[in-house]
Scaffold this motif. Structure first.
Motif, PDB file in Angstrom:
ATOM      1  N   MET A   1     -13.359  -2.884   1.639  1.00  0.00           N
ATOM      2  CA  MET A   1     -12.580  -3.885   2.367  1.00  0.00           C
ATOM      3  C   MET A   1     -13.366  -5.193   2.473  1.00  0.00           C
ATOM      4  O   MET A   1     -12.804  -6.277   2.323  1.00  0.00           O
ATOM      5  CB  MET A   1     -12.185  -3.341   3.739  1.00  0.00           C
ATOM      6  CG  MET A   1     -11.190  -2.187   3.641  1.00  0.00           C
ATOM      7  SD  MET A   1     -10.811  -1.431   5.236  1.00  0.00           S
ATOM      8  CE  MET A   1      -9.879  -2.755   6.007  1.00  0.00           C
TER       9      MET A   1
ATOM     10  N   LEU B   1      -8.454   1.866  -0.937  1.00  0.00           N
ATOM     11  CA  LEU B   1      -8.941   0.683  -0.221  1.00  0.00           C
ATOM     12  C   LEU B   1      -9.674   1.035   1.065  1.00  0.00           C
ATOM     13  O   LEU B   1     -10.572   0.297   1.488  1.00  0.00           O
ATOM     14  CB  LEU B   1      -7.761  -0.245   0.103  1.00  0.00           C
ATOM     15  CG  LEU B   1      -8.075  -1.515   0.876  1.00  0.00           C
ATOM     16  CD1 LEU B   1      -9.065  -2.404   0.118  1.00  0.00           C
ATOM     17  CD2 LEU B   1      -6.786  -2.284   1.160  1.00  0.00           C
ATOM     18  N   ALA B   2      -9.310   2.145   1.698  1.00  0.00           N
ATOM     19  CA  ALA B   2      -9.808   2.478   3.030  1.00  0.00           C
ATOM     20  C   ALA B   2     -11.274   2.910   3.007  1.00  0.00           C
ATOM     21  O   ALA B   2     -11.600   4.085   3.168  1.00  0.00           O
ATOM     22  CB  ALA B   2      -8.933   3.553   3.675  1.00  0.00           C
ATOM     23  N   HIS B   3     -12.144   1.957   2.802  1.00  0.00           N
ATOM     24  CA  HIS B   3     -13.589   2.169   2.847  1.00  0.00           C
ATOM     25  C   HIS B   3     -14.185   0.859   3.353  1.00  0.00           C
ATOM     26  O   HIS B   3     -13.820  -0.221   2.848  1.00  0.00           O
ATOM     27  CB  HIS B   3     -14.121   2.511   1.455  1.00  0.00           C
ATOM     28  CG  HIS B   3     -15.577   2.804   1.434  1.00  0.00           C
ATOM     29  ND1 HIS B   3     -16.532   1.805   1.491  1.00  0.00           N
ATOM     30  CD2 HIS B   3     -16.248   3.977   1.377  1.00  0.00           C
ATOM     31  CE1 HIS B   3     -17.726   2.350   1.469  1.00  0.00           C
ATOM     32  NE2 HIS B   3     -17.586   3.666   1.402  1.00  0.00           N
TER      33      HIS B   3
ATOM     34  N   TRP C   1       2.175  -3.095   4.280  1.00  0.00           N
ATOM     35  CA  TRP C   1       2.185  -1.683   4.669  1.00  0.00           C
ATOM     36  C   TRP C   1       3.532  -1.077   4.332  1.00  0.00           C
ATOM     37  O   TRP C   1       4.560  -1.520   4.817  1.00  0.00           O
ATOM     38  CB  TRP C   1       1.975  -1.656   6.178  1.00  0.00           C
ATOM     39  CG  TRP C   1       1.614  -0.349   6.773  1.00  0.00           C
ATOM     40  CD1 TRP C   1       2.462   0.510   7.398  1.00  0.00           C
ATOM     41  CD2 TRP C   1       0.315   0.234   6.847  1.00  0.00           C
ATOM     42  NE1 TRP C   1       1.769   1.598   7.844  1.00  0.00           N
ATOM     43  CE2 TRP C   1       0.439   1.446   7.521  1.00  0.00           C
ATOM     44  CE3 TRP C   1      -0.931  -0.156   6.394  1.00  0.00           C
ATOM     45  CZ2 TRP C   1      -0.641   2.281   7.768  1.00  0.00           C
ATOM     46  CZ3 TRP C   1      -2.002   0.671   6.642  1.00  0.00           C
ATOM     47  CH2 TRP C   1      -1.847   1.874   7.318  1.00  0.00           C
TER      48      TRP C   1
ATOM     49  N   ALA D   1      -7.107   7.793   6.256  1.00  0.00           N
ATOM     50  CA  ALA D   1      -7.309   6.522   5.549  1.00  0.00           C
ATOM     51  C   ALA D   1      -6.624   5.383   6.300  1.00  0.00           C
ATOM     52  O   ALA D   1      -7.180   4.290   6.428  1.00  0.00           O
ATOM     53  CB  ALA D   1      -6.783   6.628   4.121  1.00  0.00           C
TER      54      ALA D   1
ATOM     55  N   GLU E   1     -10.928  -0.841  10.807  1.00  0.00           N
ATOM     56  CA  GLU E   1     -11.757  -1.848  10.148  1.00  0.00           C
ATOM     57  C   GLU E   1     -11.140  -3.238  10.278  1.00  0.00           C
ATOM     58  O   GLU E   1     -11.844  -4.219  10.503  1.00  0.00           O
ATOM     59  CB  GLU E   1     -11.970  -1.496   8.669  1.00  0.00           C
ATOM     60  CG  GLU E   1     -12.952  -0.377   8.442  1.00  0.00           C
ATOM     61  CD  GLU E   1     -14.370  -0.739   8.882  1.00  0.00           C
ATOM     62  OE1 GLU E   1     -14.826  -1.866   8.644  1.00  0.00           O
ATOM     63  OE2 GLU E   1     -15.015   0.136   9.482  1.00  0.00           O
ATOM     64  N   LEU E   2      -9.820  -3.329  10.110  1.00  0.00           N
ATOM     65  CA  LEU E   2      -9.145  -4.628  10.274  1.00  0.00           C
ATOM     66  C   LEU E   2      -9.313  -5.146  11.694  1.00  0.00           C
ATOM     67  O   LEU E   2      -9.614  -6.327  11.902  1.00  0.00           O
ATOM     68  CB  LEU E   2      -7.654  -4.503   9.946  1.00  0.00           C
ATOM     69  CG  LEU E   2      -7.273  -4.465   8.482  1.00  0.00           C
ATOM     70  CD1 LEU E   2      -5.777  -4.222   8.329  1.00  0.00           C
ATOM     71  CD2 LEU E   2      -7.673  -5.753   7.777  1.00  0.00           C
TER      72      LEU E   2
ATOM     73  N   LEU F   1      -8.573   2.161   7.852  1.00  0.00           N
ATOM     74  CA  LEU F   1      -8.211   0.807   7.453  1.00  0.00           C
ATOM     75  C   LEU F   1      -7.835  -0.045   8.660  1.00  0.00           C
ATOM     76  O   LEU F   1      -8.303  -1.184   8.810  1.00  0.00           O
ATOM     77  CB  LEU F   1      -7.058   0.847   6.450  1.00  0.00           C
ATOM     78  CG  LEU F   1      -6.666  -0.512   5.899  1.00  0.00           C
ATOM     79  CD1 LEU F   1      -6.613  -0.483   4.382  1.00  0.00           C
ATOM     80  CD2 LEU F   1      -5.325  -0.950   6.449  1.00  0.00           C
TER      81      LEU F   1
ATOM     82  N   LEU G   1      -3.807   3.174  -0.612  1.00  0.00           N
ATOM     83  CA  LEU G   1      -4.398   3.162   0.732  1.00  0.00           C
ATOM     84  C   LEU G   1      -5.730   3.909   0.728  1.00  0.00           C
ATOM     85  O   LEU G   1      -6.738   3.410   1.233  1.00  0.00           O
ATOM     86  CB  LEU G   1      -3.439   3.803   1.740  1.00  0.00           C
ATOM     87  CG  LEU G   1      -4.002   4.087   3.127  1.00  0.00           C
ATOM     88  CD1 LEU G   1      -4.355   2.796   3.855  1.00  0.00           C
ATOM     89  CD2 LEU G   1      -3.020   4.908   3.947  1.00  0.00           C
ATOM     90  N   ARG G   2      -5.753   5.093   0.124  1.00  0.00           N
ATOM     91  CA  ARG G   2      -6.997   5.866   0.056  1.00  0.00           C
ATOM     92  C   ARG G   2      -8.053   5.137  -0.771  1.00  0.00           C
ATOM     93  O   ARG G   2      -9.243   5.237  -0.493  1.00  0.00           O
ATOM     94  CB  ARG G   2      -6.726   7.277  -0.490  1.00  0.00           C
ATOM     95  CG  ARG G   2      -5.970   8.161   0.497  1.00  0.00           C
ATOM     96  CD  ARG G   2      -5.939   9.622   0.048  1.00  0.00           C
ATOM     97  NE  ARG G   2      -5.319   9.812  -1.249  1.00  0.00           N
ATOM     98  CZ  ARG G   2      -4.023  10.067  -1.445  1.00  0.00           C
ATOM     99  NH1 ARG G   2      -3.203  10.159  -0.412  1.00  0.00           N
ATOM    100  NH2 ARG G   2      -3.552  10.241  -2.664  1.00  0.00           N
TER     101      ARG G   2
ATOM    102  N   LEU H   1       0.839  -1.208   0.000  1.00  0.00           N
ATOM    103  CA  LEU H   1       0.000   0.000   0.000  1.00  0.00           C
ATOM    104  C   LEU H   1       0.868   1.249   0.000  1.00  0.00           C
ATOM    105  O   LEU H   1       1.771   1.389   0.819  1.00  0.00           O
ATOM    106  CB  LEU H   1      -0.903   0.018   1.234  1.00  0.00           C
ATOM    107  CG  LEU H   1      -1.977  -1.063   1.311  1.00  0.00           C
ATOM    108  CD1 LEU H   1      -2.726  -0.954   2.632  1.00  0.00           C
ATOM    109  CD2 LEU H   1      -2.936  -0.970   0.144  1.00  0.00           C
TER     110      LEU H   1
END
Length: 198
Positions: A32, A26-28, A96, A111, A118-119, A115, A23-24, A18
């Motif tokens: 995800m 995916l970060a939703h 990462w 973001a 959420e993980l 992320l 990253l921006r 990422l």
């Protein structure tokens, strides 16, 4: 007529590093979940994913296109018939880029926070599901593990420990035991972080 499950081979484990842009992308939360579903269950259409995740097919279609624009998912043309579009995960994991941790860009930091939260939420759900259903897995008594350890390490040693743990886990990815009749998908959660003392 319902869509049939596609035949699929075990995907090669490729990861995506990422960077701030990806990253921006995916970060939703829904993106995800969509990516996780494609990784765990294989190729699917937006409609199938909408049904699996309890979302509208319009939302899943939009977010699949966003994931595709950032290189996380791609078409699976061998499965499509007519206008039916099948999607598959382009990689099986992400890693990462350490430069993300030093970013001063508020958008990148936001973001990254989203992320990671959420993980962590997903990991908690998976663990809670295991605890609630563990009696349904009698052969796995003693094979599962919920442990925690406290070590005193400098950052360099913590990085080395993580590298060695990842290398050990990678040894089991294509192990012959994966074909055993009693084999199941096993989720490993690895968290390593410093704490203030006192």
């Amino acid at each position: 007529m319902p869509e049939s499950e596609p035949e699929r081979a075990a995907p090669k484990h490729e990861t995506r590093v990422l960077d701030p842009r990806s990253l921006r992308g995916l970060a939703h939360p829904l993106r995800m979940r969509l990516l996780r579903a494609l990784r765990h269950h294989g190729p699917a259409t937006a409609s199938r994913l909408a049904e699996r995740l309890g979302e509208s097919s319009g939302a899943t279609s939009y977010h699949l296109r966003q994931l595709a624009a950032h290189g996380f998912v791609e078409d699976e043309p061998s499965l499509g018939k007519g206008r039916e579009r099948w999607w598959k995960a382009a990689q099986q994991g992400v890693s990462w880029d350490e430069s993300l941790d030093g970013s001063t860009d508020p958008e990148v930091r936001g973001a990254a926070d989203l992320l990671l939260h959420e993980l962590a939420t997903h990991h908690t759900r998976e663990l809670s599901t295991w605890i609630a259903t563990r009696y349904e897995w009698p052969d796995w008594t003693g094979a599962s593990d919920i442990s925690d350890y406290t070590l005193r390490l400098p950052p360099a040693a913590a990085r080395e420990l993580g590298r060695r743990l990842h290398a050990l886990i990678d040894e089991y990815r294509d192990a012959p035991e994966a074909a055993a009749p009693d084999a199941a998908r096993v989720r490993l959660h690895l968290h390593a972080f410093p704490q203030r003392e006192g």
